[in-house]
Write a protein that holds these residues in place. Structure first.
Motif, PDB file in Angstrom:
ATOM      1  N   ALA A 161       0.810  -1.219   0.000  1.00 13.01           N
ATOM      2  CA  ALA A 161       0.000   0.000   0.000  1.00 13.01           C
ATOM      3  C   ALA A 161       0.845   1.272   0.000  1.00 13.01           C
ATOM      4  O   ALA A 161       0.290   2.372  -0.027  1.00 13.01           O
ATOM      5  CB  ALA A 161      -0.929   0.009   1.216  1.00 13.01           C
ATOM      6  N   ALA A 162       2.176   1.134  -0.012  1.00 13.58           N
ATOM      7  CA  ALA A 162       3.059   2.306   0.117  1.00 13.58           C
ATOM      8  C   ALA A 162       2.773   3.401  -0.912  1.00 13.58           C
ATOM      9  O   ALA A 162       2.670   4.580  -0.549  1.00 13.58           O
ATOM     10  CB  ALA A 162       4.523   1.867   0.051  1.00 13.58           C
ATOM     11  N   PRO A 163       2.653   3.097  -2.226  1.00 12.32           N
ATOM     12  CA  PRO A 163       2.384   4.182  -3.188  1.00 12.32           C
ATOM     13  C   PRO A 163       1.091   4.923  -2.905  1.00 12.32           C
ATOM     14  O   PRO A 163       1.002   6.144  -3.092  1.00 12.32           O
ATOM     15  CB  PRO A 163       2.326   3.446  -4.540  1.00 12.32           C
ATOM     16  CG  PRO A 163       3.054   2.162  -4.318  1.00 12.32           C
ATOM     17  CD  PRO A 163       2.792   1.792  -2.900  1.00 12.32           C
ATOM     18  N   PHE A 164       0.084   4.201  -2.426  1.00 16.00           N
ATOM     19  CA  PHE A 164      -1.206   4.826  -2.162  1.00 16.00           C
ATOM     20  C   PHE A 164      -1.189   5.612  -0.851  1.00 16.00           C
ATOM     21  O   PHE A 164      -1.875   6.622  -0.718  1.00 16.00           O
ATOM     22  CB  PHE A 164      -2.296   3.756  -2.136  1.00 16.00           C
ATOM     23  CG  PHE A 164      -2.326   2.912  -3.378  1.00 16.00           C
ATOM     24  CD1 PHE A 164      -2.777   3.426  -4.579  1.00 16.00           C
ATOM     25  CD2 PHE A 164      -1.857   1.599  -3.355  1.00 16.00           C
ATOM     26  CE1 PHE A 164      -2.793   2.660  -5.731  1.00 16.00           C
ATOM     27  CE2 PHE A 164      -1.866   0.825  -4.501  1.00 16.00           C
ATOM     28  CZ  PHE A 164      -2.326   1.355  -5.692  1.00 16.00           C
ATOM     29  N   MET A 165      -0.397   5.154   0.120  1.00 17.49           N
ATOM     30  CA  MET A 165      -0.271   5.888   1.372  1.00 17.49           C
ATOM     31  C   MET A 165       0.401   7.234   1.146  1.00 17.49           C
ATOM     32  O   MET A 165      -0.031   8.259   1.682  1.00 17.49           O
ATOM     33  CB  MET A 165       0.521   5.048   2.383  1.00 17.49           C
ATOM     34  CG  MET A 165      -0.209   3.800   2.845  1.00 17.49           C
ATOM     35  SD  MET A 165       0.831   2.686   3.832  1.00 17.49           S
ATOM     36  CE  MET A 165       1.091   3.677   5.295  1.00 17.49           C
ATOM     37  N   VAL A 166       1.466   7.243   0.343  1.00 22.63           N
ATOM     38  CA  VAL A 166       2.167   8.489   0.040  1.00 22.63           C
ATOM     39  C   VAL A 166       1.246   9.439  -0.726  1.00 22.63           C
ATOM     40  O   VAL A 166       1.112  10.626  -0.396  1.00 22.63           O
ATOM     41  CB  VAL A 166       3.450   8.214  -0.760  1.00 22.63           C
ATOM     42  CG1 VAL A 166       4.105   9.520  -1.195  1.00 22.63           C
ATOM     43  CG2 VAL A 166       4.436   7.389   0.058  1.00 22.63           C
ATOM     44  N   SER A 167       0.595   8.921  -1.763  1.00 21.14           N
ATOM     45  CA  SER A 167      -0.287   9.752  -2.595  1.00 21.14           C
ATOM     46  C   SER A 167      -1.484  10.258  -1.812  1.00 21.14           C
ATOM     47  O   SER A 167      -1.957  11.380  -2.022  1.00 21.14           O
ATOM     48  CB  SER A 167      -0.757   8.948  -3.808  1.00 21.14           C
ATOM     49  OG  SER A 167       0.329   8.494  -4.572  1.00 21.14           O
ATOM     50  N   GLN A 168      -1.990   9.438  -0.901  1.00 18.96           N
ATOM     51  CA  GLN A 168      -3.133   9.834  -0.084  1.00 18.96           C
ATOM     52  C   GLN A 168      -2.811  11.069   0.747  1.00 18.96           C
ATOM     53  O   GLN A 168      -3.632  11.988   0.874  1.00 18.96           O
ATOM     54  CB  GLN A 168      -3.511   8.672   0.825  1.00 18.96           C
ATOM     55  CG  GLN A 168      -4.569   8.982   1.865  1.00 18.96           C
ATOM     56  CD  GLN A 168      -4.746   7.845   2.844  1.00 18.96           C
ATOM     57  OE1 GLN A 168      -5.224   6.780   2.507  1.00 18.96           O
ATOM     58  NE2 GLN A 168      -4.333   8.065   4.079  1.00 18.96           N
ATOM     59  N   PHE A 177     -13.895   7.121   5.585  1.00 25.30           N
ATOM     60  CA  PHE A 177     -14.353   5.863   5.012  1.00 25.30           C
ATOM     61  C   PHE A 177     -13.271   4.782   5.154  1.00 25.30           C
ATOM     62  O   PHE A 177     -13.572   3.629   5.480  1.00 25.30           O
ATOM     63  CB  PHE A 177     -14.718   6.044   3.538  1.00 25.30           C
ATOM     64  CG  PHE A 177     -15.460   4.879   2.960  1.00 25.30           C
ATOM     65  CD1 PHE A 177     -16.839   4.820   3.038  1.00 25.30           C
ATOM     66  CD2 PHE A 177     -14.781   3.828   2.351  1.00 25.30           C
ATOM     67  CE1 PHE A 177     -17.536   3.736   2.519  1.00 25.30           C
ATOM     68  CE2 PHE A 177     -15.464   2.743   1.826  1.00 25.30           C
ATOM     69  CZ  PHE A 177     -16.844   2.697   1.908  1.00 25.30           C
ATOM     70  N   GLY A 178     -12.019   5.163   4.913  1.00 26.23           N
ATOM     71  CA  GLY A 178     -10.933   4.200   5.064  1.00 26.23           C
ATOM     72  C   GLY A 178     -10.803   3.706   6.486  1.00 26.23           C
ATOM     73  O   GLY A 178     -10.583   2.511   6.728  1.00 26.23           O
ATOM     74  N   GLY A 179     -10.945   4.625   7.471  1.00 22.08           N
ATOM     75  CA  GLY A 179     -10.848   4.228   8.867  1.00 22.08           C
ATOM     76  C   GLY A 179     -11.962   3.290   9.287  1.00 22.08           C
ATOM     77  O   GLY A 179     -11.736   2.297   9.989  1.00 22.08           O
ATOM     78  N   ILE A 232      -8.553   6.132  -3.506  1.00 13.98           N
ATOM     79  CA  ILE A 232      -9.542   6.222  -4.590  1.00 13.98           C
ATOM     80  C   ILE A 232     -10.574   7.302  -4.299  1.00 13.98           C
ATOM     81  O   ILE A 232     -10.930   8.100  -5.177  1.00 13.98           O
ATOM     82  CB  ILE A 232     -10.213   4.851  -4.807  1.00 13.98           C
ATOM     83  CG1 ILE A 232      -9.189   3.830  -5.323  1.00 13.98           C
ATOM     84  CG2 ILE A 232     -11.378   4.969  -5.784  1.00 13.98           C
ATOM     85  CD1 ILE A 232      -9.719   2.407  -5.373  1.00 13.98           C
ATOM     86  N   ILE A 233     -11.042   7.355  -3.059  1.00 18.88           N
ATOM     87  CA  ILE A 233     -12.050   8.351  -2.693  1.00 18.88           C
ATOM     88  C   ILE A 233     -11.481   9.766  -2.788  1.00 18.88           C
ATOM     89  O   ILE A 233     -12.148  10.696  -3.272  1.00 18.88           O
ATOM     90  CB  ILE A 233     -12.585   8.069  -1.278  1.00 18.88           C
ATOM     91  CG1 ILE A 233     -13.357   6.749  -1.265  1.00 18.88           C
ATOM     92  CG2 ILE A 233     -13.485   9.211  -0.794  1.00 18.88           C
ATOM     93  CD1 ILE A 233     -13.811   6.321   0.109  1.00 18.88           C
TER      94      ILE A 233
END
Length: 475
Positions: free
Chosen positions: A150-157, A179-181, A215-216
């Motif tokens: 999930a690293a790329p998405f964590m950084v981008s988030q 929503f993620g939480g 995504i959200i």
């Protein structure tokens, strides 16, 4: 509090004319909630994994450093871009703001891929470096495995989150993180117990939740509902963008990096010099306090776009007003949960272990000492936010490295040696006391600068701002 509707056309008027008693809470509430909910990822994992025993709880505590290491890149790009974007929007340079956004988003995603590859290649050395003692090593590896995907998405988030806040769209950011939480809290018991995946299930739940949040957060950009557009034609690196993002992102980079370093050092000392129960107690306490500190940081991040926007518009009296209101309100608000957690510390720690008496005793004492120092930490966070919002990179850097570096390291290598376990517990609150002595003159200096700017260049009046707005809105 009535919800304030913000559109692309009235955003400038909104940021520059709404009273601070309404503007700061409206901007800060979503960021506080999103910051706290983001910490629920970790707390949920710790809570549900605690049913697997103290060793599994310790392993999750170890891997909080891994998640923070992944977030270092996100903090660097997100803080740098967020500060720059808010000032550009305040100066009406929307096209440049779009260039900053797309350049940092693409770069952050690519950097996350690099973190993923390196992490998978050196998994065992990494978990050992983070403080995994032999009996918890395999637990730590199992948890780290899927989190790395999930690293790329964590950084981008993180970049998306800060960019939305920078333009005043904190509600969009809140929806994605919330929503993620919630999803993570629902998936944890399903994967850990119902599907009998153990600690690996907690890792999968966290990874999936981060992906969904990404995504959200992308959705408002894809639909064109943001002030800063998702325009890949603007993707290019220019000297000024690289320099400014790097300059303003560096305080966040150093703060996050030092936070990871201090967490690793505390874990290594707790596990190697004391016991697994000590390691579990310290890691749980740190995660609980990170929830409250994230609320302080979220409130400060709600204040930063206001201060940065007003600074870019040369409304220095509003910058000064926003700082004072944020300090007073935050210190009062954070004292309440600190006092509650201090009083009910044994009950709070028992949520994560009901059978290990040593962990309960150590965790209770550690939690109470850190609660005492938290209001002072809140003030330091706002001063740091003021320096970042106004583009004062050096001051922001000094504040960022003071608590986690200059004040922490001398204490962590001396107090446990002379005072044992009590010394280890005293490290964090002691570092905060020393930090106040460094930050106080910086705060005084910044307030003097603001008073000088107000007297020399008061900026546009509210009437002129409304007139400008009328000229910008098409018939």
């Amino acid at each position: 509090m009535a919800r304030l509707k913000i559109t692309r056309e009235n955003r400038r008027d909104y940021m520059l004319t709404v009273p601070m008693r309404r503007l700061i809470p409206a901007m800060a509430l979503p960021t506080v909630m999103s910051s706290v909910i983001n910490q629920i990822y970790n707390l949920a994992d710790t809570y549900f994994v605690s049913g697997l025993g103290t060793l599994a709880t310790s392993a999750v505590g170890i891997n909080s450093s891994l998640e923070q290491m992944i977030s270092i890149a996100g903090a660097f790009f997100a803080m740098g871009a967020g500060s720059f974007i808010s000032r550009l929007l305040g100066a009406k340079d929307d096209e440049k703001a779009e260039q900053v956004f797309i350049a940092t988003l693409v770069t952050g995603f690519l950097f996350g891929i690099i973190v993923l590859i390196v992490g998978k290649m050196y998994m065992i050395p990494i978990v050992r470096f983070m403080g995994a003692i032999p009996e918890i090593e395999q637990y730590a590896i199992d948890y780290a495995d899927y989190v790395l995907y999930a690293a790329p998405f964590m950084v981008s988030q993180l970049i998306l989150n800060h960019s939305l806040r920078a333009e005043g769209s904190a509600t969009f950011a809140l929806i994605g993180i919330t929503f993620g939480g919630v999803l993570n809290c629902g998936l944890d018991p399903l994967f850990i117990y119902r599907l009998d995946m153990g600690i690996r299930g907690a890792s999968i739940a966290t990874a999936l939740s981060k992906l969904v949040s990404f995504i959200i957060l992308m959705f408002p950009y894809i639909r064109g509902k943001t002030a800063v557009r998702l325009n890949f034609k603007q993707f290019r690196y220019t000297k000024d963008v690289v320099a400014e993002v790097g300059k303003m992102g560096s305080p966040g980079l150093f703060r996050s990096g030092l936070q990871v370093a201090t967490g690793i050092i505390m874990n290594r000392i707790a596990g190697a010099q004391f016991s697994a129960a000590t390691l579990a107690a310290i890691s749980v306490t740190n995660r609980l306090m990170m929830t409250l500190r994230s609320a302080c940081l979220g409130y400060s991040q709600g204040f930063q776009p206001v201060a940065g926007f007003c600074w870019g518009a040369k409304r220095y009296e509003r910058v000064n007003e926003s700082y004072k209101f944020t300090v007073y309100s935050l210190v009062i608000l954070i004292t309440i949960p600190s006092a509650i957690m201090f009083i009910f510390a044994p009950q709070v720690i028992s949520l994560f272990s009901t059978t290990d008496a040593q962990m309960l005793a150590i965790g209770t004492l550690a939690l109470r000492t850190q609660c005492i120092a938290l209001p002072f930490d809140a003030w330091t966070t706002v001063v740091n936010g003021l320096y970042s919002a106004t583009g004062r990179a050096f001051g922001a850097m000094v504040i960022s490295i003071t608590r986690q570096g200059l004040c922490f390291f001398p204490l962590v290598y001396t107090l446990p040696r002379f005072f044992g376990l009590n010394g280890l517990i005293a490290v964090n609150p002691g570092a905060q006391v020393l930090t106040m002595m460094v930050v106080a003159p910086l705060a005084i200096n910044m307030l003097k600068l603001l008073r000088q700017r107000v007297s020399e260049e008061p900026g546009e009046s509210s009437e002129e701002l409304v007139a400008d707005l009328a000229d910008e809105i098409p018939d």
